[in-house]
Design an enzyme around this catalytic site. Structure first.
Site, PDB file in Angstrom:
ATOM      1  N   ARG A  56       0.840  -1.213   0.000  1.00  0.00           N
ATOM      2  CA  ARG A  56       0.000   0.000   0.000  1.00  0.00           C
ATOM      3  C   ARG A  56       0.867   1.252   0.000  1.00  0.00           C
ATOM      4  NH1 ARG A  56      -3.839  -0.514   4.818  1.00  0.00           N
ATOM      5  NH2 ARG A  56      -4.769   1.380   3.937  1.00  0.00           N
ATOM      6  N   GLN A  86      -9.591   9.362   8.636  1.00  0.00           N
ATOM      7  CA  GLN A  86      -9.365   7.947   8.964  1.00  0.00           C
ATOM      8  C   GLN A  86      -8.306   7.379   8.019  1.00  0.00           C
ATOM      9  OE1 GLN A  86     -13.394   5.872   9.883  1.00  0.00           O
ATOM     10  NE2 GLN A  86     -13.874   7.607   8.543  1.00  0.00           N
ATOM     11  N   ASN A  87      -7.944   8.151   7.009  1.00  0.00           N
ATOM     12  CA  ASN A  87      -7.011   7.661   5.994  1.00  0.00           C
ATOM     13  C   ASN A  87      -5.579   7.725   6.500  1.00  0.00           C
ATOM     14  OD1 ASN A  87      -9.287   7.439   4.449  1.00  0.00           O
ATOM     15  ND2 ASN A  87      -8.948   9.336   3.313  1.00  0.00           N
ATOM     16  N   ASP A  89      -3.111   7.755   4.250  1.00  0.00           N
ATOM     17  CA  ASP A  89      -2.285   8.375   3.199  1.00  0.00           C
ATOM     18  C   ASP A  89      -2.000   9.831   3.572  1.00  0.00           C
ATOM     19  OD1 ASP A  89      -5.369   8.403   1.458  1.00  0.00           O
ATOM     20  OD2 ASP A  89      -4.343  10.254   2.060  1.00  0.00           O
ATOM     21  N   HIS A 104      -6.108   6.947  12.342  1.00  0.00           N
ATOM     22  CA  HIS A 104      -5.688   5.549  12.217  1.00  0.00           C
ATOM     23  C   HIS A 104      -4.226   5.388  11.838  1.00  0.00           C
ATOM     24  CE1 HIS A 104     -10.199   4.517  11.545  1.00  0.00           C
ATOM     25  NE2 HIS A 104      -9.898   4.702  12.807  1.00  0.00           N
ATOM     26  N   GLY A 170     -16.749  10.502   2.134  1.00  0.00           N
ATOM     27  CA  GLY A 170     -16.157   9.237   1.716  1.00  0.00           C
ATOM     28  C   GLY A 170     -15.877   8.269   2.842  1.00  0.00           C
ATOM     29  N   THR A 171     -16.836   8.141   3.774  1.00  0.00           N
ATOM     30  CA  THR A 171     -16.660   7.124   4.811  1.00  0.00           C
ATOM     31  C   THR A 171     -17.969   6.393   5.057  1.00  0.00           C
ATOM     32  OG1 THR A 171     -16.112   6.696   7.135  1.00  0.00           O
ATOM     33  CG2 THR A 171     -16.998   8.885   6.632  1.00  0.00           C
ATOM     34  N   SER A 172     -17.847   5.081   5.246  1.00  0.00           N
ATOM     35  CA  SER A 172     -19.053   4.271   5.500  1.00  0.00           C
ATOM     36  C   SER A 172     -19.483   4.398   6.963  1.00  0.00           C
ATOM     37  CB  SER A 172     -18.751   2.805   5.177  1.00  0.00           C
ATOM     38  OG  SER A 172     -17.714   2.337   6.045  1.00  0.00           O
TER      39      SER A 172
HETATM   40  N1  APR Z   1     -15.959   9.792  -3.404  1.00  0.00           N
HETATM   41  C1  APR Z   1     -16.553   9.812  -2.180  1.00  0.00           C
HETATM   42  N2  APR Z   1     -16.906   8.698  -1.498  1.00  0.00           N
HETATM   43  C2  APR Z   1     -16.653   7.515  -2.091  1.00  0.00           C
HETATM   44  C3  APR Z   1     -16.035   7.405  -3.372  1.00  0.00           C
HETATM   45  C4  APR Z   1     -15.677   8.615  -4.033  1.00  0.00           C
HETATM   46  N3  APR Z   1     -15.090   8.623  -5.245  1.00  0.00           N
HETATM   47  N4  APR Z   1     -15.940   6.075  -3.680  1.00  0.00           N
HETATM   48  C5  APR Z   1     -16.454   5.399  -2.623  1.00  0.00           C
HETATM   49  N5  APR Z   1     -16.897   6.248  -1.679  1.00  0.00           N
HETATM   50  C6  APR Z   1     -17.502   5.956  -0.376  1.00  0.00           C
HETATM   51  C7  APR Z   1     -18.208   4.617  -0.271  1.00  0.00           C
HETATM   52  O1  APR Z   1     -19.559   4.735  -0.712  1.00  0.00           O
HETATM   53  C8  APR Z   1     -18.132   4.357   1.235  1.00  0.00           C
HETATM   54  O2  APR Z   1     -19.219   4.958   1.927  1.00  0.00           O
HETATM   55  O3  APR Z   1     -16.450   5.897   0.566  1.00  0.00           O
HETATM   56  C9  APR Z   1     -16.832   5.053   1.648  1.00  0.00           C
HETATM   57  C10 APR Z   1     -15.704   4.084   1.902  1.00  0.00           C
HETATM   58  O4  APR Z   1     -16.044   3.315   3.038  1.00  0.00           O
HETATM   59  P1  APR Z   1     -14.937   2.306   3.612  1.00  0.00           P
HETATM   60  O5  APR Z   1     -14.334   1.542   2.478  1.00  0.00           O
HETATM   61  O6  APR Z   1     -15.596   1.572   4.738  1.00  0.00           O
HETATM   62  O7  APR Z   1     -13.799   3.247   4.157  1.00  0.00           O
HETATM   63  P2  APR Z   1     -13.764   4.009   5.560  1.00  0.00           P
HETATM   64  O8  APR Z   1     -15.120   4.450   5.972  1.00  0.00           O
HETATM   65  O9  APR Z   1     -12.709   5.059   5.442  1.00  0.00           O
HETATM   66  O10 APR Z   1     -13.239   2.858   6.571  1.00  0.00           O
HETATM   67  C11 APR Z   1     -12.984   3.283   7.891  1.00  0.00           C
HETATM   68  O11 APR Z   1     -12.060   1.120   8.359  1.00  0.00           O
HETATM   69  O12 APR Z   1     -10.734  -0.619   7.675  1.00  0.00           O
HETATM   70  C12 APR Z   1     -10.784   0.491   8.487  1.00  0.00           C
HETATM   71  O13 APR Z   1      -8.962   1.711   9.230  1.00  0.00           O
HETATM   72  C13 APR Z   1      -9.733   1.468   8.112  1.00  0.00           C
HETATM   73  O14 APR Z   1      -9.858   3.868   8.160  1.00  0.00           O
HETATM   74  C14 APR Z   1     -10.525   2.700   7.722  1.00  0.00           C
HETATM   75  C15 APR Z   1     -11.830   2.509   8.438  1.00  0.00           C
END
Ligand code: APR
Length: 227
Positions: A56, A86-87, A89, A104, A170-172
């Site tokens: 990564r 939470q990223n 990068d 994180h 951009g977070t779930s």
């Molecule tokens: N622009 C905005 N949002 C987007 C895009 C985009 N181009 N593409 C996808 N998404 C959204 C998805 O719909 C989803 O809601 O980004 C979100 C990504 O969710 P996750 O993959 O669960 O990522 P995240 O919420 O950052 O995860 C949280 O989980 O695994 C751990 O430590 C890790 O920091 C991470 C944490």
């Protein structure tokens, strides 16, 4: 200046080519999180953990900030903006954002396994078993693994409590305690959620949902805030 607080997740970096965790084809579809991102995995199969983060990190050195990161950095002219991410990068920083708090950890950093205050910035992508801190102990990725505490949460809550405007991009919102941060926002704050997926919660009078990718959703929001 109004205080604008951002909580960003993997979707913020999707347009930079970094895959998210829980979308189709996401990282947790390819890897078992307990085998690559937990203290137990580090204990039992450290090389597998190192390879996961080296892969990564290698990709991160080849990526660059996207328009969404740049738009957030430009907002510093108009708002007192703090980014809580939470990223792991460094794309917010490379786009020019000056106040970025990593919940994180940071992929481009490594820390001592004997003294967590010893943190080193890596100038290339590979971290190896045998790379030691100044006290002679093994260096590990400076990442908060599942099951580990999130030391930055206290500062993050204090930042969120001061928000006039909150952007959730951009977070779930599926990982705690980070996801619980939204509850630290004052009731008077307006919350904007930018995500092309389905909303993690129902819009209400002080929550606006912009169902777009980060760069397009931010463009729409910035125009809305200007008027
Ligand atoms: N622009 C905005 N949002 C987007 C895009 C985009 N181009 N593409 C996808 N998404 C959204 C998805 O719909 C989803 O809601 O980004 C979100 C990504 O969710 P996750 O993959 O669960 O990522 P995240 O919420 O950052 O995860 C949280 O989980 O695994 C751990 O430590 C890790 O920091 C991470 C944490």
């Amino acid at each position: 200046m109004q205080k604008l607080v951002v909580l960003s997740g993997a979707g913020m970096s999707a347009e930079s080519g970094i895959i998210t965790f829980r979308d189709m084809g996401g990282i947790w579809e390819q890897y078992d999180v307990t085998k690559v991102a937990s203290p137990q995995a580090w204990e039992e199969t450290p090389q597998l953990v190192m390879d996961f983060y080296n892969q990564r990190r290698k990709q991160l050195f080849e990526c660059k900030p996207n328009k969404g990161h740049e738009l957030l950095s430009q907002l510093e002219d108009t708002y007192d903006i703090s980014i809580i991410t939470q990223n792991v990068d460094d794309l917010h920083e490379r786009a020019g954002s000056s106040k970025v708090l990593h919940l994180h950890g940071e992929l481009k950093k490594a820390r001592s396994t004997s003294d967590p205050s010893l943190i080193y910035t890596l100038d290339n992508w590979e971290l190896k078993l045998g790379d030691l801190c100044e006290k002679g102990s093994q260096l590990r990725p400076h990442i908060v693994w599942f099951g580990e505490s999130v030391p930055a949460m206290y500062d993050a809550e204090n930042i969120m409590q001061e928000a006039d405007i909150v952007l959730i991009i951009g977070t779930s919102l599926s990982v705690y305690p980070a996801a619980g941060l939204i509850h630290s926002a004052p009731g008077s704050a307006h919350i904007y959620v930018i995500d092309p997926g389905t909303p993690a919660f129902t819009p209400s009078k002080n929550i606006t949902f912009i169902q777009k990718i980060a760069s397009e959703g931010l463009e729409e929001l910035i125009n809305k805030l200007k008027n």
